[in-house]
Design a protein around this motif. Structure first.
Motif, PDB file in Angstrom:
ATOM      1  N   TYR A  19       0.767  -1.202  -0.173  1.00 32.14           N
ATOM      2  CA  TYR A  19      -0.065  -0.030   0.224  1.00 32.14           C
ATOM      3  C   TYR A  19       0.853   1.310  -0.075  1.00 32.14           C
ATOM      4  CZ  TYR A  19      -3.938   2.762   1.247  1.00 32.14           C
ATOM      5  OH  TYR A  19      -5.087   3.854   1.142  1.00 32.14           O
ATOM      6  N   GLN A  45      -2.366  -0.962  11.998  1.00 32.03           N
ATOM      7  CA  GLN A  45      -1.139  -1.393  11.489  1.00 32.03           C
ATOM      8  C   GLN A  45       0.144  -1.684  12.310  1.00 32.03           C
ATOM      9  OE1 GLN A  45       0.379   1.160   8.102  1.00 32.03           O
ATOM     10  NE2 GLN A  45       1.630   1.825   9.670  1.00 32.03           N
ATOM     11  N   TYR A  57      -7.344   2.072   5.088  1.00 27.80           N
ATOM     12  CA  TYR A  57      -6.843   1.786   3.792  1.00 27.80           C
ATOM     13  C   TYR A  57      -8.188   1.573   2.835  1.00 27.80           C
ATOM     14  CZ  TYR A  57      -3.046   0.326   6.893  1.00 27.80           C
ATOM     15  OH  TYR A  57      -2.132   0.222   7.702  1.00 27.80           O
TER      16      TYR A  57
END
Length: 93
Positions: A19, A45, A57
């Motif tokens: 990401y 995270q 996300y």
């Protein structure tokens, strides 16, 4: 809808994905559609970015997500079911 993410939430498995140029390792908590239609994941995270914390996300169809064999036991203290950032929730702890 990504069945890997749904299964990881149901089984409390860590997820790994790339990401914004970094490989993230997260504890998934809520997965669904935001009010603007973006498919998104709210997760704690563990590594791969700017420290440990809840992150949101936004995924597209090209995002490859892998469930790990390692699990996590508990919801993070800041977690709340029914996250209002989502118009439709596919899975949550």
């Amino acid at each position: 809808m990504n069945q890997t993410i749904i299964s990881a939430i149901e089984e409390r498995l860590l997820l790994t994905f790339d990401y914004k140029g970094k490989t993230r390792v997260v504890e998934p908590h809520t997965y669904g559609l935001q009010h603007n239609g973006n498919e998104s994941l709210s997760a704690w995270q563990l590594s791969g970015g700017s420290g440990q914390d809840f992150r949101l996300y936004v995924f597209d169809e090209k995002t490859a997500v892998e469930a790990q064999s390692k699990s996590f036991e508990f919801e993070r203290p800041a977690y709340q079911r029914g996250d209002r950032r989502f118009s439709k929730i596919f899975a949550e702890l």
